[in-house]
Design a protein around this motif. Structure first.
Motif, mmCIF file in Angstrom:
data_model
loop_
_atom_site.group_PDB
_atom_site.id
_atom_site.type_symbol
_atom_site.label_atom_id
_atom_site.label_comp_id
_atom_site.label_asym_id
_atom_site.label_seq_id
_atom_site.Cartn_x
_atom_site.Cartn_y
_atom_site.Cartn_z
ATOM 1 N N GLN B 25 0.658 -1.116 -0.071
ATOM 2 C CA GLN B 25 -0.320 0.151 0.282
ATOM 3 C C GLN B 25 0.864 1.274 -0.003
ATOM 4 N N ASP B 26 0.469 2.135 -0.777
ATOM 5 C CA ASP B 26 0.911 3.549 -0.702
ATOM 6 C C ASP B 26 0.338 4.551 0.116
ATOM 7 N N MET B 27 -0.512 4.822 1.149
ATOM 8 C CA MET B 27 -0.683 5.453 1.464
ATOM 9 C C MET B 27 -0.328 5.616 3.474
ATOM 10 N N ASP B 28 1.050 4.906 3.624
ATOM 11 C CA ASP B 28 1.140 5.324 4.747
ATOM 12 C C ASP B 28 0.492 5.169 6.054
ATOM 13 N N HIS B 29 0.286 3.697 5.764
ATOM 14 C CA HIS B 29 -1.246 3.603 6.337
ATOM 15 C C HIS B 29 -0.481 2.149 7.535
ATOM 16 N N GLU B 30 -0.958 2.486 8.988
ATOM 17 C CA GLU B 30 -0.225 1.831 10.008
ATOM 18 C C GLU B 30 -0.987 0.412 9.973
ATOM 19 N N ASN B 31 -2.340 0.052 9.603
ATOM 20 C CA ASN B 31 -2.868 -0.824 9.396
ATOM 21 C C ASN B 31 -2.654 -1.617 8.344
ATOM 22 N N MET B 32 -3.263 -3.001 8.364
ATOM 23 C CA MET B 32 -2.899 -3.670 7.658
ATOM 24 C C MET B 32 -3.428 -4.958 7.637
ATOM 25 N N PHE B 33 -4.655 -6.004 6.833
ATOM 26 C CA PHE B 33 -5.489 -7.353 7.091
ATOM 27 C C PHE B 33 -5.432 -7.526 6.015
ATOM 28 N N TRP B 34 -5.449 -9.035 6.137
ATOM 29 C CA TRP B 34 -5.692 -10.492 4.687
ATOM 30 C C TRP B 34 -7.069 -10.873 5.020
ATOM 31 N N TYR B 35 -8.048 -10.833 4.520
ATOM 32 C CA TYR B 35 -9.491 -11.433 4.497
ATOM 33 C C TYR B 35 -9.393 -12.597 3.419
ATOM 34 N N ARG B 36 -10.032 -13.884 3.468
ATOM 35 C CA ARG B 36 -10.411 -14.263 2.292
ATOM 36 C C ARG B 36 -12.033 -14.394 2.259
ATOM 37 N N GLN B 37 -12.842 -14.412 1.019
ATOM 38 C CA GLN B 37 -13.488 -14.093 1.063
ATOM 39 C C GLN B 37 -14.867 -15.560 -0.155
ATOM 40 N N ASP B 38 -15.205 -15.924 0.484
ATOM 41 C CA ASP B 38 -16.288 -17.225 -0.430
ATOM 42 C C ASP B 38 -17.698 -17.379 0.054
ATOM 43 N N PRO B 39 -18.593 -17.720 -1.307
ATOM 44 C CA PRO B 39 -19.734 -17.997 -1.840
ATOM 45 C C PRO B 39 -20.398 -17.503 -0.342
ATOM 46 N N GLY B 40 -21.453 -16.646 0.053
ATOM 47 C CA GLY B 40 -22.167 -17.303 0.914
ATOM 48 C C GLY B 40 -21.769 -17.319 2.386
ATOM 49 N N LEU B 41 -20.442 -17.162 2.992
ATOM 50 C CA LEU B 41 -19.990 -16.690 4.036
ATOM 51 C C LEU B 41 -18.643 -15.063 4.287
ATOM 52 N N GLY B 42 -19.166 -14.852 3.103
ATOM 53 C CA GLY B 42 -18.756 -12.834 3.675
ATOM 54 C C GLY B 42 -17.206 -12.936 3.650
#
Lengths: 109, 114
Positions: B25-42
């Motif tokens: 990321q190029d926004m100098d943000h402190e917080n970063m996250f990893w998600y997975r997305q599956d149908p019906g599970l969000g």
């Protein structure tokens, strides 16, 4: 069981119709956000609501946060094909977000 | 235009391989996250980080690890890929507090494990 339930799961309407999608929970959130996701892309933030009863408008989209901060709704007036996408709500508890599974909207020309 | 960039849009890997998913990321943000997305599970949170060298488990960390050596880069590692890790992986960043400013997401990596 998800913390946030969105309804309906799928919605297919004609251009010009109005619609409302719902995001419900038994938990209280410090804030709630709505995102729109187009196929093959990541979600894009539409709005953040913080105060119980708060209403925010973004052109033809109206967002409302429930008085008890447990639910929210998104109303679209005169839907257009460009509104097609997956609408996700996300509620924050202690700065951690919980996402609903989304409402997939298709607006036919 | 500020953004979060994920290194691959599509990946196909074999069962048992070690897989690296990169996010910058190029926004100098402190917080970063990893998600997975599956149908019906969000979206389900795998790992997150509030600072360099810091990492916290999310709701479904099993089978994954992460690395954050620099503020702008957050890597997700699948130690030994399995077919049930076939999914869309989304990286996000935010300025704290995230509940006020919201997340900026990358375009996602669609991973298929065969």
């Amino acid at each position: 069981t998800q913390l946030l339930e969105q309804s309906p799961q799928f919605l297919s309407i004609q251009e010009g119709e109005n619609l409302t999608v719902y995001c419900n929970s038994s938990s209280v959130f410090s804030s709630l956000q709505w995102y729109r996701q187009e196929p093959g892309e990541g979600p894009v933030l539409l709005v953040t609501v913080v105060t119980g009863g708060e209403v925010k408008k973004l052109k033809r989209l109206t967002f409302q946060f429930g008085d008890a901060r447990k639910d929210s709704s998104l109303h679209i007036t005169a839907a257009q094909p460009g509104d097609t996408g997956l609408y996700l709500c996300a509620g924050a508890i202690f700065n951690k977000f919980y996402f609903g599974s989304g409402t997939k909207l298709n607006v036919k020309p | 235009d500020v953004k979060v960039t994920q290194s691959s849009r599509y990946l196909v890997k074999r069962t048992g391989e070690k897989v690296f998913l990169e996010c910058v990321q190029d926004m100098d943000h402190e917080n970063m996250f990893w998600y997975r997305q599956d149908p019906g599970l969000g979206l389900r949170l795998i790992y997150f980080s509030y600072d360099v060298k810091m990492k916290e488990k999310g709701d479904i960390p099993e089978g994954y690890s992460v690395s954050r050596e620099k503020k702008e880069r957050f890597s997700l590692i699948l130690e030994s890929a399995s077919t049930n890790q076939t999914s869309m992986y989304l990286c996000a960043s935010s300025r704290p507090p995230g509940e006020t400013y919201g997340y900026t997401f990358g375009s996602g990596t669609r991973l298929t494990v065969v």
